[in-house]
Design a protein around this motif. Structure first.
Motif, short mmCIF file in Angstrom:
data_model
loop_
_atom_site.label_atom_id
_atom_site.label_comp_id
_atom_site.label_asym_id
_atom_site.label_seq_id
_atom_site.Cartn_x
_atom_site.Cartn_y
_atom_site.Cartn_z
N MET A 1 0.95 -0.90 -0.22
CA MET A 1 -0.01 0.09 0.43
C MET A 1 0.99 1.28 -0.09
O MET A 1 2.27 1.09 0.20
CB MET A 1 -0.68 -0.47 1.44
N TYR A 2 0.20 2.17 -0.15
CA TYR A 2 0.85 3.24 0.00
C TYR A 2 1.07 4.85 1.12
O TYR A 2 -0.51 4.17 1.91
CB TYR A 2 0.36 4.33 -1.41
N TYR A 3 1.90 5.50 1.25
CA TYR A 3 1.81 6.29 2.09
C TYR A 3 0.39 7.01 2.11
O TYR A 3 -0.18 7.32 3.21
CB TYR A 3 2.96 6.88 2.05
N GLU A 4 -0.19 7.28 1.06
CA GLU A 4 -1.13 8.19 1.70
C GLU A 4 -2.99 7.62 2.11
O GLU A 4 -3.69 7.63 2.10
CB GLU A 4 -1.73 8.78 0.16
N ASP A 5 -2.16 5.83 1.85
CA ASP A 5 -3.32 4.88 2.08
C ASP A 5 -3.27 4.71 3.91
O ASP A 5 -3.81 3.94 4.62
CB ASP A 5 -3.11 3.89 1.84
N THR A 6 -2.63 5.12 4.83
CA THR A 6 -1.83 4.79 5.98
C THR A 6 -1.47 6.28 7.61
O THR A 6 -1.78 7.13 6.91
CB THR A 6 -0.49 4.04 5.86
N ASP A 7 -1.36 5.47 8.08
CA ASP A 7 -1.71 6.28 9.50
C ASP A 7 -0.44 6.61 9.40
O ASP A 7 0.29 6.01 9.03
CB ASP A 7 -2.96 5.68 10.51
N ALA A 8 -0.33 7.22 10.66
CA ALA A 8 1.38 8.18 10.50
C ALA A 8 1.69 6.92 11.42
O ALA A 8 3.52 6.58 11.67
CB ALA A 8 0.99 8.80 12.46
N ALA A 9 1.26 5.82 11.89
CA ALA A 9 1.85 4.79 12.41
C ALA A 9 2.16 3.28 11.16
O ALA A 9 2.81 2.26 11.10
CB ALA A 9 1.49 4.05 13.59
N LEU A 62 2.24 -0.17 5.44
CA LEU A 62 2.77 0.88 4.40
C LEU A 62 3.71 -0.72 3.58
O LEU A 62 4.44 -1.72 3.86
CB LEU A 62 3.39 1.61 5.02
N ASP A 63 2.78 -0.70 2.20
CA ASP A 63 4.52 -0.99 1.30
C ASP A 63 3.80 -2.82 0.98
O ASP A 63 4.97 -4.01 0.52
CB ASP A 63 5.70 -0.95 1.77
N ASP A 64 2.79 -2.86 1.93
CA ASP A 64 1.43 -4.83 2.02
C ASP A 64 1.11 -4.91 0.48
O ASP A 64 0.57 -3.01 -0.50
CB ASP A 64 0.58 -4.49 3.03
N ALA A 65 1.35 -5.39 -0.37
CA ALA A 65 0.87 -5.72 -1.64
C ALA A 65 -0.83 -6.96 -1.42
O ALA A 65 -0.39 -7.35 -0.68
CB ALA A 65 1.26 -6.89 -2.38
N LEU A 66 -1.68 -6.10 -1.82
CA LEU A 66 -2.88 -6.69 -0.80
C LEU A 66 -4.07 -7.46 -2.40
O LEU A 66 -3.40 -6.08 -3.61
CB LEU A 66 -3.95 -5.33 -0.04
#
Length: 127
Positions: A1-9, A62-66
């Motif tokens: 996943m991308y940075y924009e998809d995640t929270d601060a953690a 972050l960076d998981d392939a889903l």
């Protein structure tokens, strides 16, 4: 996943799973031969989420392939029930059940699924 998809953690924000499922339903319908833009302009129908039930089972990072699996559980008169899973490899991160209503755009009311769509989708309903 991308940075924009995640929270601060670096954890995928929960609402994004709904976005992923929305995109997957659109692609599923396209693969089944139904372009939503054509349905909008030619038949004046659209699809809206009537209800959703979801289970968040594990955190995506972050960076998981889903990937998202999509299937139709039930066809009703003016709606269909999709079952979807957001997966990381073989692990289920999110499981959702979506009731999608077919709506007459001019009347803003539920309307039966078009007969040609129903016939095609009946063959794709999960047993």
């Amino acid at each position: 996943m991308y940075y924009e998809d995640t929270d601060a953690a670096g954890v995928i924000y929960y609402a994004n799973y709904l976005r992923y499922c929305e995109r997957a339903r659109t692609e599923w319908l396209r693969a089944a031969g139904f372009e939503q833009q054509a349905l909008l302009t030619e038949q004046r129908i659209g699809f809206v989420v009537r209800s959703v039930a979801g289970d968040y089972l594990s955190a995506g990072m972050l960076d998981d392939a889903l990937h998202v699996t999509t299937g139709v559980e039930t066809l009703r008169g003016a709606s269909m029930v999709f079952v979807q899973k957001v997966m990381r490899g073989d692990e289920v991160l999110f499981r959702g059940r979506f009731v999608i209503a077919c709506v007459d755009l001019d009347r803003k009311r539920p309307t039966p699924l078009p007969a040609d769509m129903r016939t095609k989708l009946e063959k794709l309903v999960q047993a």
